[in-house]
Every structure is written in C-alpha cells, then in structure tokens.
Design an enzyme around this catalytic site. Structure first.
Site, PDB file in Angstrom:
ATOM      1  CB  CYS A  46     -37.808  -3.850  38.863  1.00 34.81           C
ATOM      2  SG  CYS A  46     -36.329  -4.365  37.972  1.00 34.81           S
ATOM      3  CB  THR A  47     -42.813  -1.920  39.301  1.00 36.81           C
ATOM      4  OG1 THR A  47     -41.927  -0.800  39.182  1.00 36.81           O
ATOM      5  CG2 THR A  47     -44.062  -1.504  40.061  1.00 36.81           C
TER       6      THR A  47
END
Length: 153
Positions: A46-47
């Site tokens: 996600c990052t």
C-alpha cells in the site's frame, strides 16, 4: 454484493486524514472519481502504491478527476501515514461503522477486517465505468489504471 459496471456508485461520506467530511455525491456533475480502496496504511504494498500515485499525482487528479483513497484505518492513523509519506490527496477513513463503505462496494474482507485492493472509476454522472480487483499481496497496475482513466475522461 458485487457491483456492476453501469450502475450508480453507492454514495458515502467519510472523513479524510484532516477530519474533513468528503461526500462522493458532492463531486457529481463536476468530476470523475478514481476510488482506490487499499488494505492498510503503513503496509509495504500500500505504501508503494500510494507513493507512486503521489509521485504521479497530476496524472491521477485534474480539473476533471478527483482521487479518493479509502482504507478501514482510523483517521489519526491516516494522518500519520499521510504526514510521513507526503500524501496530499484525500485518504478516507472507513473505520466506523467498520468497513461499511468497502462493504457497499463489495470489497470488504471480513476475515482480515480491511478493504481489498480494488479501484473503481466513477464518471461525472456518478456511474461506475471500470473496476479492478487485486489479491492482497499483488500491487495494482497503475499504468493500466491511468490508461483506462484517459480513455473514460
């Protein structure tokens, strides 16, 4: 409940990382929306995805397109995530009732308690025009997403 392309996008109002209310229907008639559900703030995939969006933000947001990223994390966690990684687009907290918006889009993972990695493109009339769903560890193809966005907007 699986959503069908061509149906109206479920409306919602969530708070962003700054506590500001964001209502999907407030964009109707003005902007198409890229609605990106992601599992967890601070997680590796996600990052990486949201940092790639940040680095290419003018391609995801414009006068005609709004970007909304949604997770089931609490607003304060999203604020820390946004501050740490310089994410200046809206990160919306679908925290309580937990995952209600993700569930309305058919992308809430009951076992993990998070949204799945899914993207919807909603046109200016509030109609779903495209979606893609990836498994938890599989990053989205952001170039494909941008290609589709360019064709639809």
């Amino acid at each position: 409940m699986a959503l069908e392309i061509g149906q109206e996008a479920p409306d919602f109002e969530l708070r962003d990382q700054h506590g500001q209310a964001v209502r999907l229907s407030s964009l109707r008639g003005r902007k198409a929306v890229v609605l990106m559900f992601y599992p967890f703030a601070f997680s590796g995939v996600c990052t990486g995805e949201l940092s790639a969006v940040r680095d290419n933000l003018p391609r995801f947001e414009s006068e005609d397109v709004a970007l909304l990223a949604v997770s089931c994390d609490p607003m304060f966690a999203l604020r820390a995530f946004a501050d740490r990684d310089g994410l200046e687009f809206p990160l919306l907290a679908d925290f309580w009732p937990h995952g209600a918006v993700a569930a309305s889009y058919g992308v809430f993972d009951e076992q993990r308690g998070c949204a799945s990695r899914s993207t919807f493109i909603v046109d200016k009339d509030g109609v779903l025009r495209w979606s893609v769903h990836n498994e938890m560890p599989e990053a989205r193809d952001l170039d494909l997403q941008l290609k589709v966005l360019g064709e639809l907007v």
